[in-house]
Design an enzyme around this catalytic site. Sequence first.
Site, PDB file in Angstrom:
ATOM      1  N   GLY A   1       0.830  -1.196   0.000  1.00 57.52           N
ATOM      2  CA  GLY A   1       0.000   0.000   0.000  1.00 57.52           C
ATOM      3  C   GLY A   1       0.869   1.253   0.000  1.00 57.52           C
ATOM      4  O   GLY A   1       1.985   1.271  -0.535  1.00 57.52           O
ATOM      5  N   SER A   2       0.389   2.286   0.658  1.00 61.94           N
ATOM      6  CA  SER A   2       1.050   3.589   0.577  1.00 61.94           C
ATOM      7  C   SER A   2       2.363   3.679   1.335  1.00 61.94           C
ATOM      8  O   SER A   2       3.071   4.682   1.218  1.00 61.94           O
ATOM      9  CB  SER A   2       0.097   4.683   1.061  1.00 61.94           C
ATOM     10  OG  SER A   2      -0.977   4.840   0.155  1.00 61.94           O
ATOM     11  N   THR A   3       2.726   2.655   2.125  1.00 58.65           N
ATOM     12  CA  THR A   3       4.067   2.698   2.729  1.00 58.65           C
ATOM     13  C   THR A   3       5.143   2.679   1.652  1.00 58.65           C
ATOM     14  O   THR A   3       6.240   3.192   1.865  1.00 58.65           O
ATOM     15  CB  THR A   3       4.291   1.520   3.698  1.00 58.65           C
ATOM     16  OG1 THR A   3       4.145   0.278   2.991  1.00 58.65           O
ATOM     17  CG2 THR A   3       3.301   1.563   4.859  1.00 58.65           C
TER      18      THR A   3
END
Length: 480
Positions: free
Chosen positions: A205-207
């Site tokens: 995801g956005s990590t």
Amino acid sequence: MGLLVVLIVATTYWQTWARPALAERQDNEIQRVAQFEIKRGLILSPSRVLARNRARTTNGHTLYFRRYPQGRLTAHVVGYSTVARSRTGLERSLNEALTGSSQSLSSLVDRSLDKLNGKPIVGETVVTSLDVGAQRAAFEALGSNCGAVVALDPRTGRVRVMASSPSYDPNDVETNFGRIERISANCKPASPLLNRASQGLYPPGSTFKVVTASAALESGRYTPSSTFTDPGYCTVYGKRVNNFDTSRPFGTISLATALQHSVNSVFCNIGLALGAKRILAQAKRFGFYERPPLETPESERLPSGLYRRGSLYDPKRDRDVDAGRMAFGQERLLVTPLQMAMVAGAIGNGGILMRPSVVEKIVTPNGKTRERTRPEQLGRAVRPATARDVGEMMVRAVEAGTGVAARIPGLRVGGKTGTAETGVAGSNITWFIAFAGPEGARPELAVAVVLQNQSLTGGATAAPIARTVMQALLTPTANP
């Protein structure tokens, strides 16, 4: 004559070069049972016993069986050593040291003297860097969720926490395995024997935007103040890719603000501009596409990267990958929590990636330290200026962005949330990665948290768990 030569060569091979590998094989039952006549070395944390022996005399022979005083708290790292189900964890990978089979001259002499005197062979003691109190805090925060927490010191690479949920009691492996099979959690199968911290593969995801932002700054084409226009989506192959929060577009924003508020469209367009291969090259500098070099068995550590049909996939051309979606952590990206803790650690450590380690030292039966783990650099992931700029963006995300649930008074915390959609409602993979330390000093901790089957975001679910673990390690008086 030829047959005699073959016989001599074959016998020599099996008795010398192949002997260690045969002894280590999990299906070598004779060797496995014989090793229970050895008083295995202890496995310790700096302040607790993690694995010890219990003697049992049968037909005049004293056998030593393992007990694990911390139960589920350290099960996946320490592993188990049993007659029926062999070994896992450090019990397997450090079996040679724990059974006194290391091939130094002094150990061979001591081993031979013990045999001659009828004494049990005593193995070496392994001291780990695990903090049992912080392990307990991590498990309490994880609750009944399937997920994992990794916390390490980015300055040295020492692993302080490695928790995988659900866990199991290694004392049940030999005598009550059915209890382990009945363990349940909020995912199916619960797989309590799986070390999700180093074996679990999840979309980041956005990590992953931390990696994309690093690639953008390293390319020289962008700065933290570079501006973008966010209409609430970007277009890839003629289709819209929306921001996770579709309530409003951000309009004109900087790269720093885009990371602070985790704006998908900005990173999607950066991915399209840079191309997949440049971003993956940056990911490799953080350690992707290689097994993290921990002391646990190789089979219990998996590399992170793009996967195709169950295998690691390194594309030859940019057009083979949807770079827009990959740039914000979707596409076919799969990562482990250990890898993402290494990413956060490298940013916090000025761009230097340290080799992770969970073993502090190995001590001989006579109390001498035979081997001590020294901090070792794996390489430079990003330039110091890039680490500083990305780190500042992550601090903004915690102070006034998607990661505010991880704020800790008196500490400087930089983090990044992640929410990877799986296509099933209420079944998101949520993340939080962070570094933390006192104001004005190098970060002392890097953390990664992942949770399965979540209906909310990483900021709402994973960030509070990271905060709990960071408090347990950095402000221990707050968690007696």
